[in-house]
Enzyme design. Sequence first.
Site, PDB file in Angstrom:
ATOM      1  N   LYS A 170       0.826  -1.210   0.000  1.00 53.51           N
ATOM      2  CA  LYS A 170       0.000   0.000   0.000  1.00 53.51           C
ATOM      3  C   LYS A 170       0.861   1.261   0.000  1.00 53.51           C
ATOM      4  CE  LYS A 170      -3.322   3.006   0.888  1.00 53.51           C
ATOM      5  NZ  LYS A 170      -4.138   3.575  -0.189  1.00 53.51           N
ATOM      6  N   LYS A 239       2.195  12.028   5.260  1.00 55.52           N
ATOM      7  CA  LYS A 239       2.405  10.927   6.195  1.00 55.52           C
ATOM      8  C   LYS A 239       2.777   9.641   5.460  1.00 55.52           C
ATOM      9  CE  LYS A 239      -0.958   8.495   7.152  1.00 55.52           C
ATOM     10  NZ  LYS A 239      -1.600   7.230   6.683  1.00 55.52           N
TER      11      LYS A 239
END
Length: 292
Positions: A170, A239
């Site tokens: 991911k 992030k």
Amino acid sequence: MRVGFIGLGNMGSGMAANLLKAGHAVTVYNRTPAKAEPLVAEGAQAAADLAGACRGDAVVTMLADDAAVEAVTQGEAGLLASLPPGALHISSSTISVALSERLTAAHAAAGQRFVSAPVFGRPDAAARRELFVLAAGDDEAIEAARPLLEAIGKAVFTVAEAPPAANLVKLSGNFLIASIIEALGEAMALVAKGGVDRERYLEILTGTLFGAPVVRTYGGLIARRQFQPAGFAAPLGQKDIRLALAAGEALRVPLPLASLLRDRFLSLLAHGGDQLDWSAIGQLAARDAGDA
């Protein structure tokens, strides 16, 4: 199945709704209770606390970052303490590989099952059940989770037996998306300053060699400068690049493009871009070229 769902943000609300539509008995929990009200109107039960969402066969978490996931999993009232032995935790949050490793070990020690199942797709895809689900965990746990995973996505990809592998995939995928956004922004800044219409340029790209959905979606946002409302906020993009760099450092894999993207996100945030979609980094090249 009886399933708890924790985290009803832009993504989680659509995912929980699709679990309801698939016939599962869903109990929802969110720090802001008002976000549960539309789902309760559709048939969900609202949990008063975390423990109340952990009394079924499984619980799904869809939260913003490592800190949020740790906050709901740890402590006397957290998932690890509240889930019964044999129950299943499906983590769909985009978290660090290191946290996924810790969760894998902690759930095993508690006699619980853990599947890491982050997803590719934006909120509109979540609402339409068009997410791509990346699942990692032991075979038995993945099969137990499959009815839930198939209810939230149009395709489920089994990655590996080790849950952190799904998180690594991911993060690598989000790194690739951000790289494409940056490249599109630079290319559009170039042609626009040379007098070419951005929308026409995008038509040429997607009608020839670059017809992928990611180019259509993010190229359209950049061409229209449509960065609000944010489907995926810039701080979350920053992030994810930071977590990709951390994974690269742990594995001793240099990621020079990711380092560039980190600085692009920091520049966007430094100029007040916190409320913008992460595709807004694609506007930085135009700003640098004096065409903002």
